[in-house]
Design an enzyme around this catalytic site. Structure first.
Site, PDB file in Angstrom:
ATOM      1  N   LYS A 280     -68.496  15.002  29.256  1.00  0.00           N
ATOM      2  CA  LYS A 280     -68.533  14.245  28.058  1.00  0.00           C
ATOM      3  C   LYS A 280     -67.081  13.907  27.446  1.00  0.00           C
ATOM      4  O   LYS A 280     -65.921  14.841  27.751  1.00  0.00           O
ATOM      5  CB  LYS A 280     -68.617  14.301  26.643  1.00  0.00           C
ATOM      6  CG  LYS A 280     -68.752  15.878  26.167  1.00  0.00           C
ATOM      7  CD  LYS A 280     -68.118  16.227  24.786  1.00  0.00           C
ATOM      8  CE  LYS A 280     -67.274  17.110  24.252  1.00  0.00           C
ATOM      9  NZ  LYS A 280     -66.219  17.662  23.385  1.00  0.00           N
TER      10      LYS A 280
ATOM     11  N   ASP B  68     -72.466  21.162  22.803  1.00  0.00           N
ATOM     12  CA  ASP B  68     -73.481  19.664  22.958  1.00  0.00           C
ATOM     13  C   ASP B  68     -74.098  20.026  24.648  1.00  0.00           C
ATOM     14  O   ASP B  68     -74.394  18.963  25.286  1.00  0.00           O
ATOM     15  CB  ASP B  68     -72.194  19.884  24.196  1.00  0.00           C
ATOM     16  CG  ASP B  68     -70.582  19.956  22.945  1.00  0.00           C
ATOM     17  OD1 ASP B  68     -70.775  19.348  21.968  1.00  0.00           O
ATOM     18  OD2 ASP B  68     -69.346  20.061  22.989  1.00  0.00           O
TER      19      ASP B  68
END
Ligand code: C5P
Length: 326
Positions: A21, A152
């Protein structure tokens, strides 16, 4: 007559793929009592993938190959191992002698890079073990388990583009048009996430002492301009709106990153930003050919260890090969 027996190398194993990401917005609020910071962030999954293969075994173990592999901790602290153990515990397998698993991680996402590579491997292990053990948990249920392992992990499971609140684990899907073409520039050395958050706190405290800024850190706000630009699908509108509160902290720890960001801007990047806690720098391009030219130019500038060209939004962790035996 000779009989040839086809050996299915995937028999009894499951392989999951998981994206890295970048953060299109990372606004860091005050330090909380639990040691985390409240965030408003916009996660964006990109097409740089790790792969995790799991198969049943007498005891749990992990092996790591590929980008940064030798530096990944093995044993119980490994995030993929922790994910498998947490899933086994949550689904009642642990203690029944049925939770041993051999985990093989093939890394392309560099570690300590601001790309959530460790959380990605935990997410892939959750998805792969969920299939191997036929535990049938939903993405939301896996996310709940994963959030205990890394902030995350829920996003690595969901992928796409999403607004993250809290520690970054509370997600809402963002409306995004089109796809975005990026060049990622990897740093020579990694940065530990807690060090970067601590540097952010120090820089803020110094500003309070020096400039008389209010000592209270304001609650972070989602950029409505960025959300509108993402809905429009126009990378030229998105580029200038990329923002990262951790960038000054990452630059204070690795000042040479400034050169990488400048090189990207000089060579036509629509936006240039440190990804998450860094040190990876992410450069936005208008389309794939522009990204390729940018990648060549940044490589030529000699300001980073390696570059890759990726696109987002990418799909979250998913099973790509399953020979799970019922
Ligand atoms: O959740 P994760 O284990 O990835 O976080 C690593 C470290 O990053 C935390 O221990 C904390 O120091 C810092 N962090 C933070 N605020 C967040 C997320 C991470 O301070 N929202």
């Amino acid at each position: 007559m000779t009989h040839v027996t086809q050996i299915d190398s995937s028999a009894g194993s499951v392989t999951a793929r998981v994206p890295a990401k970048v953060n299109l917005q990372l606004s860091v609020g005050p330090l909380r009592d639990d040691g985390y910071h409240d965030l408003v962030t916009v996660f964006h999954a990109v097409s740089l993938f790790d792969e995790v293969t799991v198969r049943k075994a007498d005891r749990t173990s992990v092996a790591v190959t590929g980008e940064g592999g030798p530096a990944v901790p093995l044993g119980p602290v490994n995030l993929a191992v922790r994910a498998a153990v947490a899933l086994a515990r949550a689904t009642g397998r642990r203690g029944r002698g049925a939770s041993g698993v051999r985990i093989e991680i093939r890394k392309r996402i560099p570690i300590a890079a601001g790309l959530a590579g460790g959380s990605a491997d935990a997410a892939a292990a959750l998805v792969a073990c969920n299939e191997l053990w036929r535990t049938g948990l939903s993405v939301a249920e896996l996310g709940h388990i994963g959030a205990q392992i890394g902030s995350d992990v829920p996003f690595a499971l969901s992928g796409g583009t999403a607004v993250g609140l809290g520690r970054g684990e509370r997600l809402t899907t963002a409306l995004v048009s089109g796809s975005y073409h990026w060049v990622l520039a990897f740093g020579a050395a990694g940065l530990a996430t807690p060090d970067v958050y601590a540097a952010c706190d120090r820089l803020r405290a110094a500003r309070v002492a020096r400039d008389g800024e209010p000592s209270e850190v304001p609650a972070p706000q989602l950029s409505t301009d960025l959300m509108a630009a993402l809905r429009s699908g126009d990378p030229a509108a998105v580029g200038p709106l990329l923002s990262n509160d951790l960038q000054p902290a990452a630059l204070s720890l690795q000042p040479l990153l400034r050169r990488a960001l400048s090189a990207g801007r000089e060579h036509g990047a629509l936006g240039a930003i440190v990804s998450g806690s860094g040190p990876t720098c992410a450069f936005l391009a208008a389309e794939p050919d522009a990204a390729r030219d940018l990648a060549v130019a940044i490589t030529g500038a000699g300001v980073c260890r390696a570059v890759v060209q990726v696109a987002g939004p990418a799909q979250g962790a998913c099973v790509v090969e399953s020979g799970a035996l019922a």
